[in-house]
Design an enzyme around this catalytic site. Structure first.
Site, PDB file in Angstrom:
ATOM      1  CG  ASN A 142       0.281  -6.458  -5.432  1.00 40.42           C
ATOM      2  OD1 ASN A 142      -0.771  -7.462  -5.209  1.00 40.42           O
ATOM      3  ND2 ASN A 142      -0.041  -5.153  -5.335  1.00 40.42           N
ATOM      4  CD  GLU A 169      -7.381  -3.095  -3.961  1.00 38.02           C
ATOM      5  OE1 GLU A 169      -7.002  -2.415  -4.955  1.00 38.02           O
ATOM      6  OE2 GLU A 169      -6.341  -3.523  -3.481  1.00 38.02           O
ATOM      7  CB  CYS A 181      -3.725  -1.392  -5.305  1.00 36.82           C
ATOM      8  SG  CYS A 181      -3.972  -2.075  -3.984  1.00 36.82           S
TER       9      CYS A 181
END
Ligand code: G3H
Length: 496
Positions: free
Chosen positions: A169, A264, A298
């Site tokens: 992304n 992450e 996210c």
């Protein structure tokens, strides 16, 4: 244009090359991996399917190049990073074109990602000069029983070879957020881009090449995770892994050796809305936080927990704004664009159907064409629905109506994720109490969750990650503390 002009040497026929030893190369495998355009669902690009032998080779090169790089003065490392940042920003158009074609990021956001990345590299260079240019000086007589006979000097030293694995992304921005700190701290860097986003990464790496970084210091290997994924993450030559992505990170952390990890791994960011909140502000933030880049962030708002007394009013305001979202191709800079793969679209659809079967209220009609899913607000979601807990990574937003603040905090904390969250209220005292009670790495008061500005600390609790990111924390994480102690034959005190 992508693959043309200064970028022509990274392309061979219809396939992009990989980067090793300061050169663009074809893999000896003779194979390529296809990158499917999420909008057309046709092959857009091809990249090399690198072999394990090629990975071994870049690791060797990275190890040896790092030794020289660590002896390069800090100001020179910073100078090269500034140069790379300027080249990257100069070539924002072809790189943005790749982002549009391989991850369907809206046109304006694609340009923003590249510019933000250039700024991130420059800031990292400046921050690195500041924090790596300083050490600590300790004296022994502050600890009981000691005279002033020991002077301790501390400094920060590089770890060695950093393996960077960014997600689809933000393939450029979340690559440079790893590359910049690694390089300024004196490490070498091996980059494994995501398949969707690989070509954007290769163009970005070429900007570092054009800036003149030493051979072997930066490598970029592309290919199938099944062939080189575990091989890279378990490679004995790797001294640090910085990974952003899904729950693959959990398996990486179990397999990686005794090396620092920065991870992450997603979130289920809750948006808690109190009775006194400014509902227009909340609605605007829900649209921005829940639907930008079609919810494929996210840090997207992934569940709204609103007090029952204001829920009807809020849902109406959000519905009105959803109706104004432009849906279509990224080239037209639409707000909602196709999600990254067909399997992602199928997964999202599964969550929607589960919510339908269990009686959620559909604020819009569910609609999908190929990978393009129309934005959907699901009201009256209950905890027995998958969408209450799972991360859709798509333009689907559940609303859970709550009767107390404790109920909202309880739902937020019952998640296995703990990335960010947000709370909307005019009462700062309440907001602080709620922030302290939320088990997330960050809580935003009166704004949607977001990672940036990029120098802010960014971290997740529980399954959302390990360690903290943000420019300063990443530089720290990619270094070790080294101390030298000067032992004096007799106590020596500065007398002033
Ligand atoms: O997708 C994960 C990113 O770290 C989110 O970054 O908050 O800038 O969209 P963002």
């Amino acid at each position: 244009m992508a693959g043309a002009g200064v970028f022509s040497e990274i392309l061979d026929g219809d396939a992009y090359k990989y980067y090793s030893n300061g050169e663009w190369k074809k893999s000896s495998s003779g194979k390529t991996v296809a990158i499917v355009n999420p909008t057309t669902r046709k092959t857009q690009y091809k990249v090399q399917a690198c072999t394990q032998e090629e990975v071994n080779n870049v690791m060797e090169l990275a190890k040896s190049a790092q030794k020289t790089w660590a002896k390069t003065p800090l100001w020179k490392r910073a100078e090269l990073l500034h140069k790379a940042a300027a080249i990257l920003k100069e070539h924002k158009a072809p790189i943005a074109e790749c982002l549009i074609k391989e991850i369907a990021k809206p046109a304006k956001d694609s340009v923003t990602e590249v510019v933000r990345s250039g700024d991130l590299i420059s800031y990292t260079a400046e921050e690195g000069v500041r924090i790596l240019g300083e050490g600590k000086f300790l004296v022994s007589d502050s600890f009981p029983g000691n005279e002033r006979t020991k002077y301790c000097l501390t400094s920060k030293i590089p770890l060695g070879v950093v393996l960077a694995i960014p997600p689809f992304n933000y393939p450029v921005n979340l690559a440079v957020s790893k590359i910049g700190p690694a390089l300024i701290a004196g490490n070498s860097l091996v980059l494994k881009p995501p398949t969707q986003g690989a070509v954007s990464c290769l163009h970005m790496v070429h900007c570092f090449h054009l800036a003149g970084f030493p051979k072997g210091l930066i490598s970029c290997v592309t290919g199938k995770g099944s062939e080189i994924g575990d091989f890279l993450t378990m490679h004995p030559g790797v001294n640090c892994i910085s990974f952003t992505g899904g729950d693959t990170g959990i398996s990486i952390s179990k397999k990686a050796g005794m090396i620092p990890l920065q991870m992450e791994l997603g979130g289920k960011d809750a948006c808690i809305v109190l009775e006194d909140a400014d509902l227009d502000l909340v609605a605007a933030n829900i649209i921005k936080g829940g639907f930008s880049y079609s919810g494929q962030r996210c840090t997207a708002i992934k569940v709204v927990l609103v007090m029952e007394s204001v829920a009807d009013a809020l849902v109406e305001k959000v519905k009105a704004r959803v109706a104004k979202l432009r849906i279509g191709p990224p080239e037209d800079d639409c707000d909602i664009t196709p999600v990254v793969t067909e399997s992602s679209a199928n997964f999202i659809e599964g969550l929607v159907m589960d919510a339908k079967d269990k009686g959620a209220t559909f604020c819009q009609q569910y609609k999908r064409e190929g990978n393009l899913i129309w934005p959907l607000l699901l009201d009256n979601v209950r905890p027995d629905m998958r969408i209450a807990w799972e991360e859709p990574f798509g333009p689907i937003l559940p609303v859970i109506r709550i009767n107390s603040v404790d109920e909202g905090i309880h739902h937020c904390n019952a998640s296995n994720f703990g990335l960010q969250g947000c709370v909307f209220t005019k009462d700062i005292n309440k907001a602080m109490l709620i922030s302290d009670a939320m088990e997330t790495g960050t809580v935003q008061i009166n704004s949607a969750p977001a990672r940036g500005p990029d120098h802010f600390p960014f971290q997740g609790l529980k399954d959302s990650g390990i360690g903290s990111q943000g420019i300063t924390n990443s530089i720290d994480m990619m270094t070790k503390v080294k101390t030298t102690v000067i032992n004096l034959p007799s106590p020596s005190y500065s007398m002033g």
